[in-house]
Design a protein around this motif. Structure first.
Motif, PDB file in Angstrom:
ATOM      1  N   LYS A 111       0.842  -1.209   0.000  1.00  0.00           N
ATOM      2  CA  LYS A 111       0.000   0.000   0.000  1.00  0.00           C
ATOM      3  C   LYS A 111       0.872   1.252   0.000  1.00  0.00           C
ATOM      4  CE  LYS A 111      -3.986  -1.882   2.561  1.00  0.00           C
ATOM      5  NZ  LYS A 111      -5.037  -1.768   1.561  1.00  0.00           N
ATOM      6  N   TRP A 112       1.912   1.221   0.829  1.00  0.00           N
ATOM      7  CA  TRP A 112       2.839   2.343   0.958  1.00  0.00           C
ATOM      8  C   TRP A 112       3.571   2.557  -0.373  1.00  0.00           C
ATOM      9  CZ3 TRP A 112       7.035   2.374   5.402  1.00  0.00           C
ATOM     10  CH2 TRP A 112       7.621   3.649   5.493  1.00  0.00           C
ATOM     11  N   LYS A 113       4.068   1.465  -0.946  1.00  0.00           N
ATOM     12  CA  LYS A 113       4.785   1.544  -2.223  1.00  0.00           C
ATOM     13  C   LYS A 113       3.885   2.102  -3.318  1.00  0.00           C
ATOM     14  CE  LYS A 113       5.536  -1.980  -5.045  1.00  0.00           C
ATOM     15  NZ  LYS A 113       6.030  -3.229  -5.664  1.00  0.00           N
TER      16      LYS A 113
ATOM     17  N   ILE B 258      10.640   1.736  -3.258  1.00  0.00           N
ATOM     18  CA  ILE B 258      11.160   0.690  -2.368  1.00  0.00           C
ATOM     19  C   ILE B 258      12.424   1.155  -1.646  1.00  0.00           C
ATOM     20  CG2 ILE B 258      12.341  -1.567  -2.407  1.00  0.00           C
ATOM     21  CD1 ILE B 258       9.324  -1.782  -2.238  1.00  0.00           C
ATOM     22  N   TYR B 259      13.260   1.905  -2.337  1.00  0.00           N
ATOM     23  CA  TYR B 259      14.477   2.427  -1.696  1.00  0.00           C
ATOM     24  C   TYR B 259      14.117   3.358  -0.535  1.00  0.00           C
ATOM     25  CZ  TYR B 259      18.827   4.827  -0.840  1.00  0.00           C
ATOM     26  OH  TYR B 259      19.931   5.356  -0.215  1.00  0.00           O
ATOM     27  N   LEU B 260      13.165   4.265  -0.764  1.00  0.00           N
ATOM     28  CA  LEU B 260      12.772   5.216   0.281  1.00  0.00           C
ATOM     29  C   LEU B 260      12.172   4.498   1.490  1.00  0.00           C
ATOM     30  CD1 LEU B 260      11.238   8.094  -1.881  1.00  0.00           C
ATOM     31  CD2 LEU B 260      13.370   8.176  -0.559  1.00  0.00           C
ATOM     32  N   ILE B 261      11.317   3.510   1.238  1.00  0.00           N
ATOM     33  CA  ILE B 261      10.718   2.732   2.333  1.00  0.00           C
ATOM     34  C   ILE B 261      11.808   1.982   3.103  1.00  0.00           C
ATOM     35  CG2 ILE B 261       9.230   0.757   2.884  1.00  0.00           C
ATOM     36  CD1 ILE B 261       7.463   1.641   0.470  1.00  0.00           C
ATOM     37  N   SER B 262      12.700   1.328   2.367  1.00  0.00           N
ATOM     38  CA  SER B 262      13.754   0.522   2.999  1.00  0.00           C
ATOM     39  C   SER B 262      14.697   1.375   3.828  1.00  0.00           C
ATOM     40  CB  SER B 262      14.555  -0.229   1.937  1.00  0.00           C
ATOM     41  OG  SER B 262      13.716  -1.058   1.177  1.00  0.00           O
ATOM     42  N   ALA B 263      15.087   2.524   3.285  1.00  0.00           N
ATOM     43  CA  ALA B 263      16.003   3.407   4.009  1.00  0.00           C
ATOM     44  C   ALA B 263      15.336   3.957   5.276  1.00  0.00           C
ATOM     45  CB  ALA B 263      16.447   4.551   3.103  1.00  0.00           C
ATOM     46  N   PHE B 264      14.081   4.344   5.149  1.00  0.00           N
ATOM     47  CA  PHE B 264      13.337   4.890   6.290  1.00  0.00           C
ATOM     48  C   PHE B 264      13.190   3.846   7.393  1.00  0.00           C
ATOM     49  CE2 PHE B 264       9.435   5.959   8.582  1.00  0.00           C
ATOM     50  CZ  PHE B 264       9.610   7.311   8.838  1.00  0.00           C
TER      51      PHE B 264
ATOM     52  N   GLY C  54      22.243  12.219   3.948  1.00  0.00           N
ATOM     53  CA  GLY C  54      22.306  11.297   2.812  1.00  0.00           C
ATOM     54  C   GLY C  54      21.010  11.276   2.031  1.00  0.00           C
ATOM     55  N   LEU C  55      19.894  11.298   2.753  1.00  0.00           N
ATOM     56  CA  LEU C  55      18.579  11.280   2.099  1.00  0.00           C
ATOM     57  C   LEU C  55      18.359  12.553   1.290  1.00  0.00           C
ATOM     58  CD1 LEU C  55      15.784   9.996   1.660  1.00  0.00           C
ATOM     59  CD2 LEU C  55      15.039  11.116   3.767  1.00  0.00           C
ATOM     60  N   SER C  56      18.750  13.692   1.862  1.00  0.00           N
ATOM     61  CA  SER C  56      18.608  14.974   1.154  1.00  0.00           C
ATOM     62  C   SER C  56      19.404  14.955  -0.145  1.00  0.00           C
ATOM     63  CB  SER C  56      19.076  16.131   2.041  1.00  0.00           C
ATOM     64  OG  SER C  56      18.291  16.208   3.207  1.00  0.00           O
ATOM     65  N   LEU C  57      20.599  14.393  -0.083  1.00  0.00           N
ATOM     66  CA  LEU C  57      21.440  14.278  -1.276  1.00  0.00           C
ATOM     67  C   LEU C  57      20.777  13.377  -2.317  1.00  0.00           C
ATOM     68  CD1 LEU C  57      24.189  14.935  -2.599  1.00  0.00           C
ATOM     69  CD2 LEU C  57      25.116  12.920  -1.448  1.00  0.00           C
ATOM     70  N   TYR C  58      20.236  12.246  -1.856  1.00  0.00           N
ATOM     71  CA  TYR C  58      19.562  11.306  -2.777  1.00  0.00           C
ATOM     72  C   TYR C  58      18.357  11.974  -3.432  1.00  0.00           C
ATOM     73  CZ  TYR C  58      16.867   7.344  -4.480  1.00  0.00           C
ATOM     74  OH  TYR C  58      16.144   6.480  -5.276  1.00  0.00           O
ATOM     75  N   LEU C  59      17.518  12.642  -2.632  1.00  0.00           N
ATOM     76  CA  LEU C  59      16.322  13.270  -3.175  1.00  0.00           C
ATOM     77  C   LEU C  59      16.661  14.381  -4.172  1.00  0.00           C
ATOM     78  CD1 LEU C  59      14.038  13.454   0.016  1.00  0.00           C
ATOM     79  CD2 LEU C  59      13.736  11.967  -1.966  1.00  0.00           C
TER      80      LEU C  59
END
Length: 200
Positions: A133-135, A162-168, A190-195
């Motif tokens: 559902k989240w994905k 999936i990457y965002l869910i897994s990292a979170f 790291g997340l800010s850089l990825y986004l």
């Protein structure tokens, strides 16, 4: 009708106490006796409402875990506005907003995935359903971002979701090992850089 309402209230009370115990002590370490003691009820009262601990566990997943993820991480994805800003707000601000208690204990869903995700197919299915559902909601938002030209069109939406869910979920588990937020600050950097690399 009155009896049915009373029964529903009792079940909600049992689920609430079970959720707290599963969250703090783990599912496998929590017995029906522990739940009944916390709920201030007899074992007979438990078996009047639930056939087994397994059935109770599924209700905790459906009523508590799904609601938390839906309210905190899925529903906000459907808000109107710039898709990239919504992603940043949810994944960066949400991680900062957790109280100390939740930073200590991690994500209830992640805890259950790690403890019982492969323990029983019914749990596996219920937990996987939440992730799906989240994905799905994330994919819709990312596609919206592509249409808005705020997210690069070549970005693979499902892979990013999936990457965002897994990292979170991963950082919520790792944070339990630390006594301060320095690890969260590094994650946010790291997340800010990825986004930023997703922006068109």
């Amino acid at each position: 009708m009155q009896q049915e309402l009373k029964s529903q209230i009792t079940k909600q009370h049992i689920v609430h106490e079970a959720f707290k115990l599963f969250y703090e002590n783990g599912f496998k370490s929590t017995s029906i006796n522990d739940v009944m003691k916390a709920a201030k009820m007899t074992k007979g009262a438990f078996y009047h409402h639930y056939e087994s601990k397994q059935q109770l566990g599924l209700e905790v997943i459906e009523q508590k875990i799904l609601k938390r993820i839906y309210d905190g991480m899925i529903l906000p994805l459907t808000e109107p506005g710039n898709a990239m800003e919504i992603l940043e707000n949810i994944f960066i601000n949400r991680i900062r907003s957790f109280p100390f208690y939740e930073k200590q204990h991690g994500c209830p869903m992640n805890n259950l995935v790690n403890e019982i995700g492969n323990y029983e197919s019914s749990y596996q299915l219920a937990l996987k359903n939440i992730v799906e559902k989240w994905k799905k909601a994330l994919v819709v938002l990312i596609e919206k971002g592509k249409d808005q030209n705020s997210i690069k069109k070549e970005i693979p939406s499902e892979a990013v979701a999936i990457y965002l869910i897994s990292a979170f979920e991963g950082i919520r588990g790792i944070r339990k090992l630390y006594d301060n937020d320095s690890i969260l600050d590094q994650y946010i950097s790291g997340l800010s850089l990825y986004l930023s690399q997703l922006k068109s």
